[in-house]
Design a protein around this motif. Sequence first.
Motif, PDB file in Angstrom:
ATOM      1  N   PRO C  12       0.864  -1.072  -0.112  1.00 24.30           N
ATOM      2  CA  PRO C  12      -0.038   0.069   0.070  1.00 24.30           C
ATOM      3  C   PRO C  12       0.846   1.202  -0.032  1.00 24.30           C
ATOM      4  O   PRO C  12       2.067   1.319   0.656  1.00 24.30           O
ATOM      5  N   HIS C  13       0.506   2.251  -0.887  1.00 23.29           N
ATOM      6  CA  HIS C  13       1.295   3.309  -0.691  1.00 23.29           C
ATOM      7  C   HIS C  13       1.671   4.236   0.174  1.00 23.29           C
ATOM      8  O   HIS C  13       2.349   5.227   0.390  1.00 23.29           O
ATOM      9  N   ASP C  14       0.768   4.073   1.205  1.00 19.51           N
ATOM     10  CA  ASP C  14       1.196   4.733   2.796  1.00 19.51           C
ATOM     11  C   ASP C  14       2.298   3.952   3.547  1.00 19.51           C
ATOM     12  O   ASP C  14       2.289   4.475   4.706  1.00 19.51           O
ATOM     13  N   VAL C  15       2.734   2.887   3.254  1.00 25.04           N
ATOM     14  CA  VAL C  15       3.606   2.161   3.999  1.00 25.04           C
ATOM     15  C   VAL C  15       4.921   2.979   3.721  1.00 25.04           C
ATOM     16  O   VAL C  15       5.196   3.386   2.614  1.00 25.04           O
ATOM     17  N   HIS C  28      14.926 -10.702   1.884  1.00 19.05           N
ATOM     18  CA  HIS C  28      16.353 -11.226   1.142  1.00 19.05           C
ATOM     19  C   HIS C  28      16.943 -12.406   2.150  1.00 19.05           C
ATOM     20  O   HIS C  28      17.419 -13.247   1.536  1.00 19.05           O
ATOM     21  N   ARG C  45      12.807 -12.998 -11.132  1.00 20.19           N
ATOM     22  CA  ARG C  45      11.890 -11.774 -11.172  1.00 20.19           C
ATOM     23  C   ARG C  45      11.091 -11.928 -12.565  1.00 20.19           C
ATOM     24  O   ARG C  45      11.645 -12.263 -13.524  1.00 20.19           O
ATOM     25  N   VAL C  46       9.910 -11.637 -12.346  1.00 21.72           N
ATOM     26  CA  VAL C  46       9.141 -11.194 -13.773  1.00 21.72           C
ATOM     27  C   VAL C  46       9.350  -9.867 -14.260  1.00 21.72           C
ATOM     28  O   VAL C  46       9.194  -8.793 -13.375  1.00 21.72           O
ATOM     29  N   VAL C  47       9.772  -9.790 -15.501  1.00 22.43           N
ATOM     30  CA  VAL C  47      10.178  -8.367 -16.111  1.00 22.43           C
ATOM     31  C   VAL C  47       9.230  -7.411 -15.925  1.00 22.43           C
ATOM     32  O   VAL C  47       8.176  -7.614 -16.532  1.00 22.43           O
ATOM     33  N   GLY C  48       9.417  -6.156 -15.321  1.00 26.01           N
ATOM     34  CA  GLY C  48       8.369  -5.093 -15.356  1.00 26.01           C
ATOM     35  C   GLY C  48       7.507  -5.042 -14.285  1.00 26.01           C
ATOM     36  O   GLY C  48       6.808  -4.060 -13.817  1.00 26.01           O
ATOM     37  N   LYS C  49       7.636  -6.215 -13.426  1.00 23.48           N
ATOM     38  CA  LYS C  49       6.624  -5.959 -11.877  1.00 23.48           C
ATOM     39  C   LYS C  49       7.402  -6.212 -10.786  1.00 23.48           C
ATOM     40  O   LYS C  49       8.569  -6.770 -10.994  1.00 23.48           O
ATOM     41  N   ASN C  52       7.410 -12.254  -8.808  1.00 25.69           N
ATOM     42  CA  ASN C  52       8.570 -13.450  -9.076  1.00 25.69           C
ATOM     43  C   ASN C  52       7.704 -14.921  -9.184  1.00 25.69           C
ATOM     44  O   ASN C  52       6.484 -14.801  -8.945  1.00 25.69           O
ATOM     45  N   GLU C  69       4.019 -18.382   4.633  1.00 27.48           N
ATOM     46  CA  GLU C  69       3.762 -17.439   5.815  1.00 27.48           C
ATOM     47  C   GLU C  69       4.901 -16.781   6.431  1.00 27.48           C
ATOM     48  O   GLU C  69       4.932 -15.627   7.169  1.00 27.48           O
ATOM     49  N   HIS C  74       5.018 -11.300   3.451  1.00 26.02           N
ATOM     50  CA  HIS C  74       3.862 -12.083   2.728  1.00 26.02           C
ATOM     51  C   HIS C  74       2.487 -11.236   3.241  1.00 26.02           C
ATOM     52  O   HIS C  74       1.442 -11.598   2.401  1.00 26.02           O
ATOM     53  N   VAL C  79      -0.520 -14.714  -3.514  1.00 22.65           N
ATOM     54  CA  VAL C  79       0.250 -16.014  -4.040  1.00 22.65           C
ATOM     55  C   VAL C  79      -0.694 -17.103  -4.820  1.00 22.65           C
ATOM     56  O   VAL C  79      -1.787 -17.126  -4.139  1.00 22.65           O
TER      57      VAL C  79
END
Lengths: 95, 95, 95, 95, 95, 95, 95, 95, 95, 95
Positions: C12-15, C28, C45-49, C52, C69, C74, C79
């Motif tokens: 979410p953009h407010d994290v 990681h 990695r999926v390109v552009g997103k 994964n 979990e 998570h 998923v």
Amino acid sequence: MLFHVAITVRIPHDVTPERIKQLSSREHERAAELQRQGNWLHLWRVVGKFANISIFEVETPAELHEILESLPLHPYMEVEVTALCRHPGSLAEVD
Amino acid sequence: MLFHVAITVRIPHDVTPERIKQLSSREHERAAELQRQGNWLHLWRVVGKFANISIFEVETPAELHEILESLPLHPYMEVEVTALCRHPGSLAEVD
Amino acid sequence: MLFHVAITVRIPHDVTPERIKQLSSREHERAAELQRQGNWLHLWRVVGKFANISIFEVETPAELHEILESLPLHPYMEVEVTALCRHPGSLAEVD
Amino acid sequence: MLFHVAITVRIPHDVTPERIKQLSSREHERAAELQRQGNWLHLWRVVGKFANISIFEVETPAELHEILESLPLHPYMEVEVTALCRHPGSLAEVD
Amino acid sequence: MLFHVAITVRIPHDVTPERIKQLSSREHERAAELQRQGNWLHLWRVVGKFANISIFEVETPAELHEILESLPLHPYMEVEVTALCRHPGSLAEVD
Amino acid sequence: MLFHVAITVRIPHDVTPERIKQLSSREHERAAELQRQGNWLHLWRVVGKFANISIFEVETPAELHEILESLPLHPYMEVEVTALCRHPGSLAEVD
Amino acid sequence: MLFHVAITVRIPHDVTPERIKQLSSREHERAAELQRQGNWLHLWRVVGKFANISIFEVETPAELHEILESLPLHPYMEVEVTALCRHPGSLAEVD
Amino acid sequence: MLFHVAITVRIPHDVTPERIKQLSSREHERAAELQRQGNWLHLWRVVGKFANISIFEVETPAELHEILESLPLHPYMEVEVTALCRHPGSLAEVD
Amino acid sequence: MLFHVAITVRIPHDVTPERIKQLSSREHERAAELQRQGNWLHLWRVVGKFANISIFEVETPAELHEILESLPLHPYMEVEVTALCRHPGSLAEVD
Amino acid sequence: MLFHVAITVRIPHDVTPERIKQLSSREHERAAELQRQGNWLHLWRVVGKFANISIFEVETPAELHEILESLPLHPYMEVEVTALCRHPGSLAEVD
């Protein structure tokens, strides 16, 4: 391990009724065999559809694939497999 | 009668962890109660998701609605109900 | 057994950026640990997103659920788990 | 470079079993050849479906297209290609 | 190699107009840079939407991923990448 | 004016290979003609599919419709048309 | 040229009623202006929804984009544009 | 004339319980009024959801739109309207 | 009252060209008749598709159903009907 | 108990008109019988489609399944069943 399997049967309309009857009869025999073996734990009809929802218990995913491929109506089935695990809130001793 | 109920829980990210913990704990209590009453026949976790698949046995559809509304996490649940019936190929004495 | 796991991360953009950085760093570390243990066989990695595609090897579906979990990101992951089995045309000695 | 390729095979029901057998046999030969060449890195069956998930390694997207078009079952395949790249969290020396 | 990239921008409504302006301005600078470098071959607006369709030319899929991640509006973008190759019917000397 | 056109070709499996060959050959001729006329600006193959992505330049939407209807494979095409316009961030002198 | 435009308005619930009122009032003014100019040919409400279906007549796709971007409620609109052309069966002298 | 109306209510989680209670109470009053007027012929709850299925009888589509807009929970409703007509196989004297 | 009707025509590929020609010719005659009667207010072709978008004016939903069923190509049509009403921002004296 | 049943009929185009007429006639007889028995409470045509929306009253989900399977057009029907219950806002004495 348990898998949730949702199966919809779509028989092309130019398959003869005799062929459908024959396949359905063999399907019931095979289903009975898999239930007696303990692989096909639950089998319910979805109301209004030629579809069912089942719970399978198998040793490996590969065993589930073999079982599903062995079903006589398999060529006409759309199959959705969902892996299940024990829910922390379940009281069941065995799932 | 039996219903297949697929529940996905989506808790908004600004609900506090304390609130989630509290609701989850009350959810488990209520789930245990409904299992002991014989209404919540099966409860499985969907692997990888905050989601479960359940089989409920109730007297009427209205009873199922009341049960689902009584779940503490209900405001955050997406619920899909599917009516089931006995499958002609099932060997189960009771479903 | 092998599972194909497609993960999309939606933060979410407010994290706060600090929180994301902290979670990504812990993600990681946990991913490295699971790769060294042999559970997380492949990770791309999926390109552009922010997404994964992975292959996990586990003993049971429940083990996969616990692993997923345990990932720090998570709560922000969508998923999709797909059970795999050996393909008859595969030459691989191990999958 | 790596591509994730999800293939679902849909053979029309009026193709004869002989034809399917012949195409499947040629498909396995071609798949073996591409695996030995190092283009078809991974090949897994999706449980319960006539579908597979694969990882291809090619020099160019055009090479991938040629490879997929060369598959004997290609006329009956639905193919979804996803470009992959190295994931920052991956420990693999080669992907 | 060429990739078709469809981008939809979804800015949450509580981002301030100043912030959007700032990001858009930086986005245009970065887009200009990538066009001058020859990576961003084509860039079109989709009529009626805050969305665009682009063609990128890159050395590797990884390079495309880095480019897309470097866009200032990237956190608010939904990105769909499609790998392209030469069409047998195309007369273009270069694509 | 410019239009983005995404075309997927689905030839029913009981069309003979001769007929497909004949139509494809005529399709290439017509595509070449339209490229030379300057209507079919770009034409790319989508990797792994019998599909292409194109940019057309026409005087009117009606002209685009006539062009698409004139394609020999048109009866088997699924066509999605998207109206484009100049992007404020584009450096191209002509689109 | 004519475009079919389907617009759904989704105003986030924390926008104040005053703000919505103000934007709606300005939206009506702008819509009236565009109708008087002859750009907004038809405007209908979809029953039961905060949505409308419109026909626009413009000189170029770019003009349509500018018009849609000029609408005061545009930031909250989902817009689907479909290019139209004369139907061979239409008796209308002008469309 | 009759319309089938499927309504799903989605109340954002930060609306206070008092507000929801107040709106629900006013919703029931308005629904009762519309039922007594003969406009809201049937009203059923969808099991497991905050959703209902209704049949409305109105003089015009515009009247239905006004009725739906007058519902206190309307800002939080997703509404799907389907026009109905008499079925040739129906025995009902009035629908 | 007004209805928005979106029609896509899908003619199975084994219908003969003569039959299609005959049906299309009868379709145009019937469409002309309905336009002259004032029922078929607007009729536009969707660019690139065998599809059209229309506005019908009828006395009742049942009249619309009869009209649509009377179209010679009806057996091959996918039809989506949307009830319209006057938009508060429309300046049209008649819709 | 009440169920909402949405039925779409899709008859393959190579079924003869005689066969369709025969099945439709038997369908109407069976529908009349089920209405007189009180099982098929409501039956409406969806405007513009070969589809209907119905309300069934049955003792059990299994009874609904038997009823739907007994319909002569059942092999060509797509059926969606939704369990209903009394709405707290409904004034109806019986649903």
